[in-house]
Design an enzyme around this catalytic site. Sequence first.
Site, PDB file in Angstrom:
ATOM      1  N   ASP A  41       0.819  -1.218   0.000  1.00  0.00           N
ATOM      2  CA  ASP A  41       0.000   0.000   0.000  1.00  0.00           C
ATOM      3  C   ASP A  41       0.857   1.274   0.000  1.00  0.00           C
ATOM      4  O   ASP A  41       0.364   2.354   0.283  1.00  0.00           O
ATOM      5  CB  ASP A  41      -0.953  -0.005   1.189  1.00  0.00           C
ATOM      6  CG  ASP A  41      -0.214   0.030   2.524  1.00  0.00           C
ATOM      7  OD1 ASP A  41       1.030  -0.098   2.522  1.00  0.00           O
ATOM      8  OD2 ASP A  41      -0.882   0.193   3.565  1.00  0.00           O
ATOM      9  N   MET A  42       2.169   1.126  -0.289  1.00  0.00           N
ATOM     10  CA  MET A  42       3.140   2.218  -0.413  1.00  0.00           C
ATOM     11  C   MET A  42       3.576   2.820   0.913  1.00  0.00           C
ATOM     12  O   MET A  42       4.222   3.876   0.940  1.00  0.00           O
ATOM     13  CB  MET A  42       2.616   3.321  -1.347  1.00  0.00           C
ATOM     14  CG  MET A  42       2.338   2.841  -2.763  1.00  0.00           C
ATOM     15  SD  MET A  42       3.763   1.991  -3.509  1.00  0.00           S
ATOM     16  CE  MET A  42       4.905   3.340  -3.705  1.00  0.00           C
ATOM     17  N   ARG A 100      10.763  26.935  -0.161  1.00  0.00           N
ATOM     18  CA  ARG A 100      10.151  28.135  -0.739  1.00  0.00           C
ATOM     19  C   ARG A 100       8.913  28.578   0.033  1.00  0.00           C
ATOM     20  O   ARG A 100       8.389  29.667  -0.209  1.00  0.00           O
ATOM     21  CB  ARG A 100       9.806  27.878  -2.216  1.00  0.00           C
ATOM     22  CG  ARG A 100      11.036  27.867  -3.120  1.00  0.00           C
ATOM     23  CD  ARG A 100      10.718  27.422  -4.530  1.00  0.00           C
ATOM     24  NE  ARG A 100      10.518  25.987  -4.613  1.00  0.00           N
ATOM     25  CZ  ARG A 100      10.261  25.331  -5.745  1.00  0.00           C
ATOM     26  NH1 ARG A 100      10.167  26.001  -6.876  1.00  0.00           N
ATOM     27  NH2 ARG A 100      10.102  24.024  -5.741  1.00  0.00           N
ATOM     28  N   ASP A 174      17.043  37.904 -10.221  1.00  0.00           N
ATOM     29  CA  ASP A 174      16.053  38.736  -9.530  1.00  0.00           C
ATOM     30  C   ASP A 174      16.738  39.452  -8.379  1.00  0.00           C
ATOM     31  O   ASP A 174      17.880  39.164  -8.024  1.00  0.00           O
ATOM     32  CB  ASP A 174      14.857  37.914  -9.039  1.00  0.00           C
ATOM     33  CG  ASP A 174      15.265  36.737  -8.165  1.00  0.00           C
ATOM     34  OD1 ASP A 174      16.260  36.858  -7.421  1.00  0.00           O
ATOM     35  OD2 ASP A 174      14.607  35.685  -8.247  1.00  0.00           O
ATOM     36  N   LYS A 197      12.597  41.942 -12.503  1.00  0.00           N
ATOM     37  CA  LYS A 197      11.429  41.295 -13.106  1.00  0.00           C
ATOM     38  C   LYS A 197      10.203  41.462 -12.217  1.00  0.00           C
ATOM     39  O   LYS A 197      10.306  41.702 -11.018  1.00  0.00           O
ATOM     40  CB  LYS A 197      11.682  39.809 -13.363  1.00  0.00           C
ATOM     41  CG  LYS A 197      11.811  38.940 -12.122  1.00  0.00           C
ATOM     42  CD  LYS A 197      11.884  37.476 -12.508  1.00  0.00           C
ATOM     43  CE  LYS A 197      12.198  36.564 -11.351  1.00  0.00           C
ATOM     44  NZ  LYS A 197      11.482  36.698 -10.148  1.00  0.00           N
ATOM     45  N   ASP A 227      13.242  25.776 -11.383  1.00  0.00           N
ATOM     46  CA  ASP A 227      12.073  24.893 -11.356  1.00  0.00           C
ATOM     47  C   ASP A 227      11.452  24.806 -12.742  1.00  0.00           C
ATOM     48  O   ASP A 227      11.780  23.929 -13.527  1.00  0.00           O
ATOM     49  CB  ASP A 227      11.076  25.411 -10.325  1.00  0.00           C
ATOM     50  CG  ASP A 227       9.934  24.425 -10.067  1.00  0.00           C
ATOM     51  OD1 ASP A 227       9.806  23.442 -10.822  1.00  0.00           O
ATOM     52  OD2 ASP A 227       9.166  24.635  -9.113  1.00  0.00           O
TER      53      ASP A 227
END
Length: 317
Positions: A41-42, A100, A174, A197, A227
Amino acid sequence: MSTRNGVIKLVAGNSNRALAEAIGAYLETPLAKAVVRRFADMEVFVEIQENVRGQDVFVVQSTSFPANDHLMELLIIIDALRRASARRITAVLPYFGYARQDRKPGPRTPISAKLVANLITRAGADRVLTLDLHAGQIQGFFDIPTDNLYASPVMVRDIKERYALDKVTVVSPDVGGVVRARGIAKRIDAPLAIVDKRRERPGESEVMNIIGDVEGRICVLVDDIVDSGGTLVNAAEALLHQGATEVYAYITHGVLSGGAVSRITASKIKELVITDSIQPTEAVRVSRNIRVISIATLLGEAICRTASEESVSSLFD
């Protein structure tokens, strides 16, 4: 590997076994025998198959995709080691997922980075060793000693070997990444530029302006995470439009989700250089303009110094 405080044990989860083995090779220490597998069942099942009683154990596990599975593996490995009477458990997180989410961007939103820090601490970790946190203040989210390493020495060495430094300008994609980019620019004695930006919505960015002179220069974009790749692609186009001759990018963590690899491959970025903090996918390995450099030596040396109670910060002097 033995230190004055005993024997080092390295335990690896399933997130990045190749990096763990490379760290073990540097330390001349094979990975400890351990089983990290799934039930039908993981559910995650962990079994440490050798004695760790009274020993200094380092668990190497990036909480990368699938982030929740790898985080759960880390927590259960730590619990297994604590119950096996390890003397000290250090969570080595080459990539710290959820970084993040380090603040509340709006009402009724979580600070997930703090929650993950609490989970790791309560699971039984005695200290944390990580690399290029998205936000440095996350170190304060842990109530245990936390070392935030930097990939900059590895990147600087690579840049010095490959480019004519008198033609290089280091660029922050950025405003938030200026400190990181300035650090590398100072190490190679290069000028700094900044991409100004505006982000309209998550995952999308619009380049507005270039602060600094990039005409006729080789531009090297520096950041901690790539990402979707949209920010880098837009920045590269803006830099070339302003007269840059070539654009390269050096990014610590290659998250590269969705169609990021194809987006980078089709872009005007000459080469994207990432570390192996996250295990590269097959798409990354075969990409024409993505190259992976290893941080195994850096992490291995930090582990060695931690075990020997020596300075880790001196690695970056």
